[in-house]
Design an enzyme around this catalytic site. Sequence first.
Site, PDB file in Angstrom:
ATOM      1  N   LYS A  21      33.605  43.528  39.687  1.00 23.50           N
ATOM      2  CA  LYS A  21      33.748  43.981  38.889  1.00 23.50           C
ATOM      3  C   LYS A  21      32.485  43.594  37.839  1.00 23.50           C
ATOM      4  CE  LYS A  21      37.023  45.667  38.856  1.00 23.50           C
ATOM      5  NZ  LYS A  21      38.273  45.455  40.828  1.00 23.50           N
TER       6      LYS A  21
HETATM    7  C1  LIG Z   1      41.881  49.670  37.487  1.00 26.77           C
HETATM    8  C2  LIG Z   1      42.253  48.400  38.290  1.00 26.77           C
HETATM    9  N1  LIG Z   1      43.480  47.694  37.643  1.00 26.77           N
HETATM   10  C3  LIG Z   1      43.958  46.708  38.028  1.00 26.77           C
HETATM   11  C4  LIG Z   1      42.605  46.188  39.293  1.00 26.77           C
HETATM   12  C5  LIG Z   1      43.700  44.837  39.803  1.00 26.77           C
HETATM   13  O1  LIG Z   1      42.918  43.773  39.860  1.00 26.77           O
HETATM   14  P1  LIG Z   1      42.363  42.864  41.072  1.00 26.77           P
HETATM   15  O2  LIG Z   1      41.646  43.190  42.536  1.00 26.77           O
HETATM   16  O3  LIG Z   1      42.361  41.645  40.442  1.00 26.77           O
HETATM   17  O4  LIG Z   1      44.235  42.288  41.297  1.00 26.77           O
HETATM   18  C6  LIG Z   1      41.794  46.650  39.712  1.00 26.77           C
HETATM   19  C7  LIG Z   1      41.590  46.393  40.652  1.00 26.77           C
HETATM   20  O5  LIG Z   1      40.435  45.332  40.933  1.00 26.77           O
HETATM   21  C8  LIG Z   1      41.485  48.185  39.071  1.00 26.77           C
HETATM   22  O6  LIG Z   1      40.166  48.742  39.599  1.00 26.77           O
END
Ligand SMILES: Cc1ncc(COP(=O)(O)O)c(C=O)c1O
Length: 411
Positions: A197
């Site tokens: 990210k």
């Molecule tokens: C749009 C979106 N929402 C939620 C998530 C979930 O985040 P995490 O992987 O940090 O749990 C992600 C992926 O990383 C994502 O791209």
Amino acid sequence: MTPSTQIETNIKLPSDQDASGRSFGPEELAAIKEVLDSGTLITTKGKYGRLLEEAFAARMGVKYAYACNSGSAAVHVAVAAINPNPGDEIITTSITDMGALTPIVFQGAIPVFADVDPRTLNVTAETIEKVISDKTKAIIVTHLFGNPCEMKAIMELADSKGIPVIEDTAQSFLAECDGKYVGTIGKIGAFSFQQGKHMTTGEGGIVVTNDDEIARRMYLFINKAWGYGDPNPDHYFASLNYRMTELQAALAYEQLKKLDAGVEQRQKMAALLKKRIADIDGIESYEPADGSTMTYWKYCLRVDDTKIQDGSVGLAKALKTYDVASAPRYVVKPAFKCRVFSEQNTFGDSHYPFNLARPEAVDYSDEKFPGTFKGLHDILVLPINERYSEEHIEFLAASIREAAAQARVAQ
Ligand SMILES: Cc1ncc(COP(=O)(O)O)c(C=O)c1O
């Protein structure tokens, strides 16, 4: 196919999966060392959890920010703060990371999938309106790839019905919509600090809001609903330990200081790439809507399969010749095609909460999702990150040009 001799072939694009595409330095190291030296790794006792939350809230221009340990946790915290009753519906998108969807199920609510605009893969006021029912408890909009959803129309619709909006901003740090940062427009913004990210702690997340009551519930949900500092503290409701550690918070605190510069670099490099590939017939770059800015988590193209053989898949294959890794069709299939939803695999063999759903809310017929299928068919996701330089962009643009020429459909 062999790479063209026109292209500098010894260039390796920075990857956000390792140090080449990330921005860690002595600042992060010093902060992490400070935490280790202190011996306090828990944010309820250390200083960095609080510092991060204050700094993030200040940067986003909101009243409250609460750190947690993933973007999935951030979405879960947001949904829990809305506090749906079992069987309530939460509108979401057919195209997103699964971590944004299963939290809805874990809170006993039904995810109802809205179709997307095939040009951006984002939900719109029109697609959301089609699936609103009298059981809709919240709307989650996901700003994909650093590109804001059209929030003016979405907020007008949501406000007219009194439905709170959660903005999943995992991929769109500092993107703006009508002069406001996405994540601060609806009731709650949820962010991810996962490896790839805009700012990262490997795993991690944060939620933001201006609403006092929602803030209180989010804070509690991250902290086993224990009323720290209250006169008669208790565990007030069912929740989890979603806290991040001081080590992560220290890292995030330093990463936040680099966020603006990283976003600026992404925007500059994306603008250059857009210019360089604008004349290539059969491919189009994703564009922000009027009044919006993009922060380019990835750089996305639409590929026309009447011009490029096998469309996005064909172009990706040709790009591999130049060692450029891209993702045709992004997540490949809509979320509702995943077994968790298509087979309702949840708790034991109960199918809960889907056993409480209106049949229409769980009708995933393909014809209800034309934008989803078209958008997934056309999209090619290209890498970009804050470590890309002009040299990388020139190489990428030349590779795209050559790959498109190689894969061009004979006229
Ligand atoms: C749009 C979106 N929402 C939620 C998530 C979930 O985040 P995490 O992987 O940090 O749990 C992600 C992926 O990383 C994502 O791209």
